[in-house]
Write a protein that holds these residues in place. Structure first.
Motif, PDB file in Angstrom:
ATOM      1  N   ARG A 224       0.836  -1.189  -0.070  1.00 52.30           N
ATOM      2  CA  ARG A 224      -0.064  -0.142   0.228  1.00 52.30           C
ATOM      3  C   ARG A 224       0.862   1.180  -0.168  1.00 52.30           C
ATOM      4  NH1 ARG A 224      -5.293  -0.270   2.025  1.00 52.30           N
ATOM      5  NH2 ARG A 224      -5.995  -2.413   2.107  1.00 52.30           N
ATOM      6  N   LYS A 225       2.113   1.228   0.103  1.00 51.95           N
ATOM      7  CA  LYS A 225       2.890   2.472   0.579  1.00 51.95           C
ATOM      8  C   LYS A 225       3.451   2.952  -1.088  1.00 51.95           C
ATOM      9  CE  LYS A 225       5.871   0.823   3.319  1.00 51.95           C
ATOM     10  NZ  LYS A 225       6.836   0.972   4.237  1.00 51.95           N
ATOM     11  N   GLY A 226       3.907   4.004  -1.129  1.00 55.70           N
ATOM     12  CA  GLY A 226       5.027   4.575  -2.120  1.00 55.70           C
ATOM     13  C   GLY A 226       4.088   4.544  -3.389  1.00 55.70           C
ATOM     14  N   VAL A 227       4.781   4.056  -4.505  1.00 59.88           N
ATOM     15  CA  VAL A 227       4.094   4.165  -5.706  1.00 59.88           C
ATOM     16  C   VAL A 227       2.739   3.201  -5.988  1.00 59.88           C
ATOM     17  CG1 VAL A 227       5.243   1.963  -6.604  1.00 59.88           C
ATOM     18  CG2 VAL A 227       4.832   3.542  -8.231  1.00 59.88           C
ATOM     19  N   PHE A 228       2.459   2.604  -4.952  1.00 64.99           N
ATOM     20  CA  PHE A 228       1.263   1.697  -4.974  1.00 64.99           C
ATOM     21  C   PHE A 228       0.071   2.425  -4.645  1.00 64.99           C
ATOM     22  CE2 PHE A 228       4.530  -1.507  -4.380  1.00 64.99           C
ATOM     23  CZ  PHE A 228       4.103  -2.335  -5.317  1.00 64.99           C
ATOM     24  N   LYS A 229       0.299   3.629  -4.090  1.00 61.86           N
ATOM     25  CA  LYS A 229      -0.760   4.555  -3.663  1.00 61.86           C
ATOM     26  C   LYS A 229      -1.176   5.256  -4.872  1.00 61.86           C
ATOM     27  CE  LYS A 229       1.359   6.807  -0.231  1.00 61.86           C
ATOM     28  NZ  LYS A 229       1.589   7.776   0.957  1.00 61.86           N
TER      29      LYS A 229
ATOM     30  N   ASN B 293      -2.581   5.118  -8.690  1.00 65.19           N
ATOM     31  CA  ASN B 293      -3.229   4.336  -9.571  1.00 65.19           C
ATOM     32  C   ASN B 293      -2.609   4.608 -11.063  1.00 65.19           C
ATOM     33  OD1 ASN B 293      -4.473   2.010 -10.814  1.00 65.19           O
ATOM     34  ND2 ASN B 293      -6.517   3.456 -11.019  1.00 65.19           N
ATOM     35  N   SER B 294      -2.264   5.920 -11.257  1.00 61.77           N
ATOM     36  CA  SER B 294      -1.655   6.067 -12.628  1.00 61.77           C
ATOM     37  C   SER B 294      -0.131   5.854 -12.663  1.00 61.77           C
ATOM     38  CB  SER B 294      -1.875   7.686 -12.904  1.00 61.77           C
ATOM     39  OG  SER B 294      -1.014   8.360 -11.841  1.00 61.77           O
ATOM     40  N   GLU B 295       0.416   5.440 -11.583  1.00 59.49           N
ATOM     41  CA  GLU B 295       2.054   4.859 -11.753  1.00 59.49           C
ATOM     42  C   GLU B 295       2.182   3.687 -11.641  1.00 59.49           C
ATOM     43  OE1 GLU B 295       3.928   7.255  -8.758  1.00 59.49           O
ATOM     44  OE2 GLU B 295       3.642   9.082  -9.736  1.00 59.49           O
ATOM     45  N   ILE B 296       1.315   2.730 -11.512  1.00 61.51           N
ATOM     46  CA  ILE B 296       1.296   1.226 -11.571  1.00 61.51           C
ATOM     47  C   ILE B 296       0.617   0.625 -12.561  1.00 61.51           C
ATOM     48  CG2 ILE B 296       2.309   1.331  -9.213  1.00 61.51           C
ATOM     49  CD1 ILE B 296      -0.247  -0.063  -8.359  1.00 61.51           C
ATOM     50  N   SER B 297       0.746  -0.719 -12.995  1.00 65.06           N
ATOM     51  CA  SER B 297      -0.047  -1.387 -13.825  1.00 65.06           C
ATOM     52  C   SER B 297      -0.002  -2.869 -13.219  1.00 65.06           C
ATOM     53  CB  SER B 297       0.283  -1.424 -15.196  1.00 65.06           C
ATOM     54  OG  SER B 297      -0.791  -2.178 -15.945  1.00 65.06           O
ATOM     55  N   ILE B 298      -0.876  -3.519 -12.710  1.00 64.65           N
ATOM     56  CA  ILE B 298      -0.989  -4.937 -12.265  1.00 64.65           C
ATOM     57  C   ILE B 298      -1.846  -5.763 -12.986  1.00 64.65           C
ATOM     58  CG2 ILE B 298      -0.060  -4.253 -10.078  1.00 64.65           C
ATOM     59  CD1 ILE B 298      -2.643  -4.334  -8.867  1.00 64.65           C
ATOM     60  N   LEU B 299      -2.605  -5.398 -14.214  1.00 65.33           N
ATOM     61  CA  LEU B 299      -3.291  -6.085 -14.914  1.00 65.33           C
ATOM     62  C   LEU B 299      -2.863  -7.754 -15.257  1.00 65.33           C
ATOM     63  CD1 LEU B 299      -4.684  -3.424 -17.384  1.00 65.33           C
ATOM     64  CD2 LEU B 299      -5.728  -4.254 -15.283  1.00 65.33           C
ATOM     65  N   GLY B 300      -3.595  -8.307 -15.229  1.00 68.71           N
ATOM     66  CA  GLY B 300      -3.419  -9.675 -15.734  1.00 68.71           C
ATOM     67  C   GLY B 300      -2.758 -10.524 -14.629  1.00 68.71           C
ATOM     68  N   ASN B 301      -2.728 -10.324 -13.461  1.00 67.78           N
ATOM     69  CA  ASN B 301      -2.411 -11.138 -12.296  1.00 67.78           C
ATOM     70  C   ASN B 301      -3.725 -11.344 -11.444  1.00 67.78           C
ATOM     71  OD1 ASN B 301       0.827 -10.903 -12.350  1.00 67.78           O
ATOM     72  ND2 ASN B 301       0.084  -8.867 -13.028  1.00 67.78           N
ATOM     73  N   ASP B 302      -4.228 -12.716 -11.692  1.00 67.25           N
ATOM     74  CA  ASP B 302      -5.445 -12.747 -11.239  1.00 67.25           C
ATOM     75  C   ASP B 302      -5.404 -13.262  -9.608  1.00 67.25           C
ATOM     76  OD1 ASP B 302      -6.724 -12.305 -13.784  1.00 67.25           O
ATOM     77  OD2 ASP B 302      -6.730 -14.418 -14.265  1.00 67.25           O
ATOM     78  N   LYS B 303      -4.160 -13.573  -9.073  1.00 68.74           N
ATOM     79  CA  LYS B 303      -4.247 -14.083  -7.561  1.00 68.74           C
ATOM     80  C   LYS B 303      -3.929 -12.908  -6.737  1.00 68.74           C
ATOM     81  CE  LYS B 303      -3.154 -18.689  -9.258  1.00 68.74           C
ATOM     82  NZ  LYS B 303      -2.051 -19.925  -9.198  1.00 68.74           N
ATOM     83  N   LEU B 304      -4.119 -11.593  -7.413  1.00 72.06           N
ATOM     84  CA  LEU B 304      -3.612 -10.430  -6.354  1.00 72.06           C
ATOM     85  C   LEU B 304      -4.699 -10.173  -5.639  1.00 72.06           C
ATOM     86  CD1 LEU B 304      -1.269  -8.180  -8.632  1.00 72.06           C
ATOM     87  CD2 LEU B 304      -0.611  -9.963  -6.843  1.00 72.06           C
ATOM     88  N   CYS B 305      -4.517  -9.457  -4.604  1.00 71.54           N
ATOM     89  CA  CYS B 305      -5.471  -8.975  -3.599  1.00 71.54           C
ATOM     90  C   CYS B 305      -5.199  -7.797  -2.788  1.00 71.54           C
ATOM     91  CB  CYS B 305      -6.144 -10.085  -2.824  1.00 71.54           C
ATOM     92  SG  CYS B 305      -5.004 -10.706  -1.475  1.00 71.54           S
ATOM     93  N   GLY B 306      -6.328  -7.146  -2.139  1.00 69.44           N
ATOM     94  CA  GLY B 306      -5.873  -6.045  -1.094  1.00 69.44           C
ATOM     95  C   GLY B 306      -5.407  -5.047  -1.991  1.00 69.44           C
TER      96      GLY B 306
ATOM     97  N   PRO C 284      -7.611   0.775  -2.175  1.00 68.78           N
ATOM     98  CA  PRO C 284      -9.058   0.462  -2.878  1.00 68.78           C
ATOM     99  C   PRO C 284      -9.189   0.999  -4.032  1.00 68.78           C
ATOM    100  CG  PRO C 284      -8.986   1.446  -0.582  1.00 68.78           C
ATOM    101  CD  PRO C 284      -7.496   1.506  -0.867  1.00 68.78           C
ATOM    102  N   VAL C 285      -8.337   2.132  -4.656  1.00 71.43           N
ATOM    103  CA  VAL C 285      -8.420   2.404  -6.052  1.00 71.43           C
ATOM    104  C   VAL C 285      -8.160   1.426  -7.100  1.00 71.43           C
ATOM    105  CG1 VAL C 285      -7.935   5.020  -5.358  1.00 71.43           C
ATOM    106  CG2 VAL C 285      -6.011   3.508  -6.006  1.00 71.43           C
ATOM    107  N   LEU C 286      -7.379   0.377  -6.434  1.00 67.11           N
ATOM    108  CA  LEU C 286      -7.246  -0.811  -7.328  1.00 67.11           C
ATOM    109  C   LEU C 286      -8.269  -1.622  -7.574  1.00 67.11           C
ATOM    110  CD1 LEU C 286      -3.305  -1.348  -6.076  1.00 67.11           C
ATOM    111  CD2 LEU C 286      -4.125  -0.130  -8.074  1.00 67.11           C
ATOM    112  N   HIS C 287      -9.266  -1.507  -6.901  1.00 65.82           N
ATOM    113  CA  HIS C 287     -10.366  -2.338  -6.736  1.00 65.82           C
ATOM    114  C   HIS C 287     -10.311  -4.101  -7.023  1.00 65.82           C
ATOM    115  CE1 HIS C 287     -12.723   1.265  -7.643  1.00 65.82           C
ATOM    116  NE2 HIS C 287     -11.768   1.694  -8.690  1.00 65.82           N
ATOM    117  N   LEU C 288      -9.254  -4.334  -6.116  1.00 66.09           N
ATOM    118  CA  LEU C 288      -8.858  -5.951  -6.029  1.00 66.09           C
ATOM    119  C   LEU C 288      -9.648  -6.569  -4.876  1.00 66.09           C
ATOM    120  CD1 LEU C 288      -5.007  -5.541  -6.183  1.00 66.09           C
ATOM    121  CD2 LEU C 288      -6.452  -6.273  -8.028  1.00 66.09           C
ATOM    122  N   PRO C 289      -9.945  -7.763  -5.037  1.00 58.30           N
ATOM    123  CA  PRO C 289     -10.696  -8.334  -4.010  1.00 58.30           C
ATOM    124  C   PRO C 289     -10.032  -8.278  -2.645  1.00 58.30           C
ATOM    125  CG  PRO C 289      -9.642 -10.039  -5.496  1.00 58.30           C
ATOM    126  CD  PRO C 289      -9.475  -8.679  -6.017  1.00 58.30           C
TER     127      PRO C 289
END
Length: 1015
Positions: free
Chosen positions: A604-609, A611-624, A627-632
Motif C-alpha cells: 500500500r505504500k509509495g508508488v502503490f498509492k 493508480n496512474s503510476e502502476i499497472s498490475i493487470l493480468g495477475n488474477d491472484k492479487l488481492c488487497g 482501494p483505488v485498485l479495486h482488488l478483492p
C-alpha cells in the motif's frame, strides 16, 4: 653673489609654498577616501586591507599606485582584482581626483555604480566586470571624457545603454556583455568613432541592428549574440572592412548573406550567426574571405547548394552548417566535399539536419587526417560507408544517422582508434556488427539502433572499456548476450538491446554494471530468472525486461536499488508475491507488473498509492492493496484458535522454560568474565575486507616488496609509504600489488589505518580503488605492523600526469581534453556514491590529484581513505566535528575555521581539483600570491580569455592553436571548458550550502561532454 643667493632663496620659498599646503590637504583627502572605501568592505578573505593602516604610507597599500614626477603621493590607480572582496563601491572614490585607472574586477561587489565617479576627469579605464553590481549604468560616467576602456560585463546591471557613452572621443573598448540590459542599441554609437572592441552579447536588447554601426570604421570585434535582436542585418554591417570577429548568434535576425562577402569583409576570421532566421543561398564569394577560420551558420534557413569552392579557404578549421535547408541530390551537388579535402587543417565539419540526398560520396575518405568531427546525420543520404573510412585516423566523432544508408559496416571502422562517438542509428545497415569495433578502446557512445543488423552481439565489445552508452535496440540480433558486454563497468548511462530476437538468460555478470543508470532488454526471447546479482547495480534508475519469458520471483536483492525510477517486468512468467520494498523506493514513478503470475496482497505504500503510476493487470491472484485498485479483499489465514493444552504439558513447558533461563544467565555471566580477561591482553587486530584476495602475512609482504626496498618505493604520505610488490602465483601469472605501510610512530597513523579499513570494507564502485586485504601483525622485531594491499595501477596518480617530474621525457604523459573530462566525471561519480549510495554516507576529506589513480584505460579511481569519516545516514549534509586534517589548498574554508567536515567540504575539494585539472596549476602555485588564488585566477579568465588560463598542454595537443585569432576558432570547445571551470567556481563557493550538489555536477559534466561530441 648676494643677488644670486637672494634669487635662489625666493625660488625655494615659492617651491615650498607650492608643494606644502595644497599637497598636504590633497594627500589627506586621498587617504580618507581610501579609508572610506575600506569601510564599505564587509568581507576580506585574503586580508588585503591589513596593509591599509597607519604604519605604511597609503601609496604603499596593496592595490594602490601613486604618481611619480608630476603628481607624487596622489593616487593614480586602484587595482584590487580577483580578491573575493564583498562590499559596495562608495561615492568617496570620486575624491581621488587624479585617478586614471579603477580595476575592481572579479570580486563580489554589489549595489549600484556610484554616479559620483563622473567627477574623475582623468579616468581612462573603468573595469568593474565579474561582480554582482545592479541598478542602471550611470550616464554621468560619460563626463569622464578621457575614458578609453569601460568594462562592466558579467554583472546584474539593467536599464539602457547610456547614449552619452557614444560621445566619448577616446573610447576604444566597451564591454557590457552578460548583464540584463534592455532597450535598443543606440544609433548614436556611430559617434564613438574610436571603438575597436564592442561586446553587447548576452543581454536583453531588442529591436534591430542600427545601420549606423557601419560607420565604426576601425571596429574589429563586434559581439551582439544572445539578445532579442530582430529584423534584417543592415547592409552597412557587411561593409566593415576592418572586422575580424563577428558574433550574431542566438537572435531573431533575418536576411541573407551578401553575395560579395569576399570583397566587403576581407579580414574576417570568425563568422558566427547561429540560431537566427537567416535565409537564402550561401554566397559563392565566401571562398574569397581568405582568412576565414570559423564559419558557424547552424540553425538558420539557408538553402540551395553548399558552394563547391570552399576548399580554397586554407585556414578553415570549423564549418558548422547543420539544421538548415541546404540541398544535394546529384553527384555535382556533393562537389563541396571533394573541395573541402583541400582544407588540410579542417577539424570539424557538421552538415546534419539539412536536405542532403543522393549517394554518399567516397570523397569523404579523402579528408585531412586532422579531421576530428564529421556529422552528416538527419538527412536523406543513401549508399554505403566506403571501406577507406579507416583513413580518417584522427576522427573522434562520427555521425551518420538518421539517413537511408545501407550495406555492411566496413571492418576498417576498427582503425579509428581515436573514436569517442559512433552514431549510425536509424539507417538500413545490415549484416553482422563487425567485431573490429572492439578495437575502439576510447569509444564512449555507440549507437547502432534501428537498423537491420543480424547475427550475434560481438563479444569483442567487451574490450570497449570506456563505453558509457551501448544502444543496439530495434535490430534483428540473435543468440545470447555475451557476458563480456555485461562486464563493461564503464557503462554509466546504460545499454539497450530492446526489440531483437535474443535468447538465453541474463548473465550474472550484470552485477558488474554498478554505475549503470538504464538497462533495456524488453521485446526479446530471454528466459530464466532475474539475476540476484542485479542488486549490485545500486545506481540503476530504469530496468525494463517486458515481453520476454522470465520466470521465478522478484529477488530480494533488488531492495538495494533505492534510486529506481522505472521498473517494467510486464508480460513474463514471473510469480510469487510483490515485494513490499518496492513501496519504499522514493523515486519510483512507473511500475509495470502486468500479465505475470504474481499472487498475494499488494503493498500500500509509495508508488502503490497512485493508480496512474502502476499497472498490475493480468495477475488474477492479487488481492488487497489501495482501494483505488479495486482488488478483492485478501482472505486472512492466521493461526487456529481454541487450542487446548493438557495441564501436564503446561507444567513441562514451564519447567523447561525456567531451566533455559538459568542456563542463559550462566552463559551470559561466563562470557562477560571471558571478555574482561581478553581485554587485558594486547590483541593483534584482524581486519577482514570484502572479497579480499587472500590473507597476507608480514613475511609475504616483505618478500613481495623485496624487503620494502627503496627501489620499490613509489610514494609516501603523512602516515606511511607505498611500495610496489609482486606476488608469486604458481597457478596464474604474478600479480603486481601496491602495499601501503603505516608508520605507527606517527601520531594519527593507527587512526588512519582503522578509518581506511572501515571506509573500504563495503565499498564497491568502478571509480574507487579496490582493496585486496589488510595486514595487521608484527614484524620480525616484534613491533606492531599494519598495511593495506591494493591493486597496482600502472598509470600512477593524476598528480603525476598533471605535474610530471622534471626528468620525465617531454610528451610522455599528456592528458588530452577527453581524458580530463572523463576523469572529472569519474571522480564526481565516486563522490556521489560515497555521499549518497553507500551503506552510510562517507566523507573522503582529502580529495586531491595525488589521491586519484588512473588504470590502464585512464579510468579514474579515488584512493587514500585514511582521513575518511562516516556521517549520519539520515542527512548527508550534516556535519561532524573532528580535528582538522587534509591538504592545504584543497581544504574547504569552513573546515579550517570550524574543524567540521561535511559533504560540502568534499565538493569544495572537488572544485579545486576540477580547476587544477583544466588549468594545470596547483592551488599552491608560486604565482598565487598577494591575494591571487586559483579560484580568482580562473574568475579573471572568463570567457574571452579562457585560452590564457587553460593548461598549456591542451594547447600543445591541438585542442586549439596558440595565437589569439585561432583561439576563437574553437568557440564551442572554449565555451565547454569555460562551463567546466564555472562548475569549479560554483563548487568552491565560500558558503557551503551554495555549492553545487555532486549529482548535479556529474549531470552537468555529462551534458558538456555531449555538447562537445555533437557540437
Amino acid at each position: 653673489m648676494s643677488s644670486s643667493f637672494l634669487l635662489c632663496a625666493i625660488f625655494l620659498l615659492l617651491l615650498l609654498r607650492v608643494m606644502s599646503a595644497p599637497v598636504q590637504h590633497n594627500n589627506v583627502t586621498d587617504r580618507s577616501s581610501l579609508l572610506a572605501f575600506k569601510s564599505k568592505i564587509s568581507l576580506d578573505p585574503h586580508g588585503v586591507f591589513a596593509t591599509w593602516n597607519d604604519t605604511l604610507a597609503f601609496c604603499r597599500w596593496q592595490g594602490v599606485v601613486c604618481g611619480r614626477r608630476r603628481h607624487p603621493e596622489r593616487v593614480v590607480s586602484l587595482r584590487l582584482t580577483s580578491l573575493d572582496l564583498v562590499g559596495t563601491i562608495p561615492p568617496h572614490l570620486a575624491n581621488l581626483t587624479f585617478l586614471r585607472r579603477i580595476d575592481l574586477s572579479s570580486n563580489q561587489f554589489y549595489g549600484p555604480i556610484p554616479r559620483e565617479l563622473s567627477r574623475l576627469s582623468r579616468l581612462q579605464e573603468l573595469d568593474l566586470s565579474y561582480n554582482s553590481l545592479s541598478g542602471i549604468i550611470p550616464s554621468e560616467i560619460s563626463h569622464c571624457l578621457g575614458l578609453q576602456i569601460i568594462s562592466l560585463s558579467y554583472n546584474m546591471l539593467g536599464g539602457y545603454i547610456p547614449v552619452e557613452f557614444c560621445s566619448l572621443p577616446s573610447l576604444h573598448t566597451l564591454r557590457l556583455n552578460n548583464n540584463s540590459i534592455t532597450g535598443q542599441i543606440p544609433t548614436s554609437l556611430a559617434n564613438a568613432s574610436s571603438l575597436i572592441y564592442l561586446s553587447l552579447s548576452y543581454n536583453q536588447l531588442s529591436g534591430g541592428i542600427p545601420p549606423s554601426l557601419g560607420k565604426l570604421y576601425v571596429l574589429k570585434y563586434l559581439g551582439l549574440a544572445a539578445n532579442n535582436l530582430e529584423g534584417s542585418i543592415p547592409p552597412s554591417l557587411w561593409n566593415h572592412s576592418s572586422l575580424v570577429t563577428l558574433y550574431l548568434s542566438n537572435n531573431q535576425l533575418k536576411g541573407s548573406l551578401p553575395q560579395d562577402l569576399g570583397q566587403t569583409l576581407p579580414h574576417l576570421k570568425i563568422l558566427a550567426a547561429n540560431n537566427n532566421k537567416m535565409h537564402g543561398p550561401l554566397p559563392i564569394s565566401l571562398s574569397n574571405v581568405s582568412h576565414l577560420r570559423v564559419i558557424q551558420l547552424k540553425k538558420n534557413n539557408f538553402s540551395g547548394r553548399i558552394p563547391s569552392n570552399l576548399g580554397s579557404l586554407k585556414h578553415l578549421r570549423s564549418l558548422l552548417l547543420f539544421s538548415n535547408q541546404l540541398e544535394a541530390r546529384e553527384p555535382l551537388d556533393w562537389s563541396f566535399l571533394t573541395s573541402l579535402s583541400n582544407c588540410t587543417i579542417l577539424e570539424w565539419l557538421d552538415i546534419d539536419q539539412n536536405n542532403l540526398g543522393g549517394l554518399l560520396p567516397k570523397s569523404i575518405t579523402n579528408f585531412s587526417t586532422n579531421l576530428r568531427r564529421l556529422s552528416m546525420g538527419d538527412n536523406s543520404i543513401e549508399g554505403s560507408i566506403p571501406p577507406e573510412i579507416g583513413n580518417l585516423v584522427s576522427l573522434e566523432f562520427f555521425y551518420l544517422g538518421p539517413n537511408f544508408l545501407s550495406g555492411r559496416i566496413p571492418a576498417s571502422i576498427g582503425l579509428l582508434k581515436n573514436l569517442h562517438i559512433l552514431d549510425l542509428d536509424y539507417n538500413n545497415f545490415s549484416g553482422e556488427i563487425p567485431s573490429t569495433i572492439g578495437n575502439l578502446s576510447r569509444l564512449n557512445l555507440l549507437f547502432l539502433n534501428s537498423n537491420s543488423f543480424s547475427g550475434s552481439i560481438p563479444a569483442s565489445l567487451g574490450n570497449c572499456k570506456s563505453l558509457e552508452v551501448l544502444n543496439l535496440e530495434h535490430n534483428k540480433l540473435t543468440g545470447t548476450i555475451p557476458k563480456e558486454v555485461f562486464s563493461i563497468s564503464s557503462l554509466t548511462i546504460g545499454l539497450s538491446f530492446e526489440e531483437n530476437q535474443l535468447t538465453g538468460t541474463i548473465p550474472p555478470e550484470v552485477g558488474s554494471l554498478i554505475n549503470t543508470e538504464e538497462i533495456w532488454l524488453s521485446g526479446n526471447k530471454l528466459s530464466g530468472e532475474i539475476p540476484y546479482s542485479l542488486g549490485k547495480c545500486q545506481v540503476l534508475q530504469i530496468f525494463r525486461i517486458s515481453k520476454n519469458f522470465f520466470e521465478g520471483s522478484i529477488p530480494t536483492s533488488l531492495s538495494a536499488l533505492r534510486g529506481l525510477q522505472e521498473l517494467d517486468l510486464s508480460q513474463n512468467n514471473l510469480s510469487g508475491k510483490i515485494p513490499k520494498f518496492l513501496g519504499d523506493f522514493p523515486d519510483l514513478y512507473d511500475l509495470n507488473l502486468s500479465f505475470n503470475n504474481f499472487e498475494g496482497e499488494v503493498p500500500r505504500k509509495g508508488v502503490f498509492k497512485n493508480n496512474s503510476e502502476i499497472s498490475i493487470l493480468g495477475n488474477d491472484k492479487l488481492c488487497g492493496g489501495d482501494p483505488v485498485l479495486h482488488l478483492p479483499i485478501c482472505a486472512f489465514s492466521g493461526p487456529k484458535k481454541n487450542h487446548k493444552y493438557s495441564p501436564k504439558l503446561a507444567v513441562i513447558i514451564s519447567v523447561f522454560s525456567g531451566f533455559m533461563c538459568l542456563f542463559l544467565l550462566f552463559l551470559f555471566i561466563a562470557s562477560r568474565r571471558w571478555i574482561r580477561q581478553k581485554s587485558r591482553m594486547k590483541p593483534i587486530e584482524t581486519y577482514t575486507i570484502k572479497e579480499q584476495h587472500k590473507s597476507m602475512s608480514y613475511a609475504e609482504l616483505v618478500k613481495a616488496t623485496n624487503g620494502f626496498s627503496e627501489e620499490n618505493l613509489i610514494g609516501y604520505g603523512n602516515y606511511g609509504s607505498v611500495y610496489r610488490g609482486t606476488l608469486d602465483d604458481h597457478e596464474n601469472d604474478a600479480k603486481v600489488i601496491a602495499v601501503k605501510v603505516f608508520n605507527l610512530k606517527q601520531l594519527g597513523a593507527l587512526k588512519s589505518f582503522v578509518a581506511e579499513c572501515d571506509a573500504l570494507r563495503n565499498i564497491r564502485h568502478r571509480n574507487i580503488i579496490k582493496i585486496l586485504t589488510a595486514c595487521s601483525s608484527v614484524d620480525f622485531k616484534g613491533n606492531e605492523f599494519k598495511a593495506l594491499v591494493f591493486e597496482f595501477k600502472h598509470n600512477g596518480s593524476l598528480e603525476s600526469w598533471l605535474h610530471p617530474e622534471g626528468n620525465e621525457p617531454l610528451g610522455v604523459k599528456t592528458l588530452k581534453l577527453m581524458h580530463r573530462i572523463n576523469i572529472a566525471i569519474d571522480v564526481a561519480s565516486a563522490l556521489e556514491y560515497l555521499h549518497h549510495h553507500g551503506q552510510a554516507p562517507i566523507i573522503h576529506c582529502d580529495l586531491k590529484p595525488s589521491n586519484i589513480l588512473l588504470d590502464d584505460d585512464m579510468t579514474a579511481l579515488v584512493s587514500d581513505f585514511g582521513l575518511a569519516r562516516f556521517i549520519n545516514k539520515s542527512t548527508t549534509n550534516s556535519t561532524s566535528t573532528f580535528g582538522i586534517e587534509g591538504t592545504i589548498g584543497y581544504i574547504a574554508p569552513e573546515c579550517g575555521m570550524t574543524n567540521k567536515v561535511s559533504s560540502h567540504g568534499d565538493v569544495y575539494s572537488y572544485g579545486i581539483l576540477l580547476m587544477e585539472l583544466f588549468t594545470g596549476k596547483r592551488p599552491t602555485d608560486a604565482a598565487f600570491k598577494e591575494g591571487l588564488t586559483l579560484r580568482t585566477f580562473i574568475e579573471d579568465g572568463f570567457s574571452e580569455r579562457v585560452m590564457n588560463i587553460m593548461d598549456e598542454c591542451l594547447l600543445a595537443n591541438g585542442v586549439q592553436a596558440s595565437d589569439h585569432s585561432q583561439t576563437i576558432n574553437h568557440a564551442k570547445t572554449f565555451e565547454c571548458i569555460s562551463s567546466i571551470l564555472r562548475i569549479g567556481l560554483l563548487c568552491t563557493n565560500d558558503l557551503p550550502t551554495e555549492r553545487m550538489e555532486i549529482k548535479r555536477v556529474r549531470n552537468e559534466l555529462n551534458k558538456i561532454k555531449n555538447i562537445l561530441f555533437k557540437g
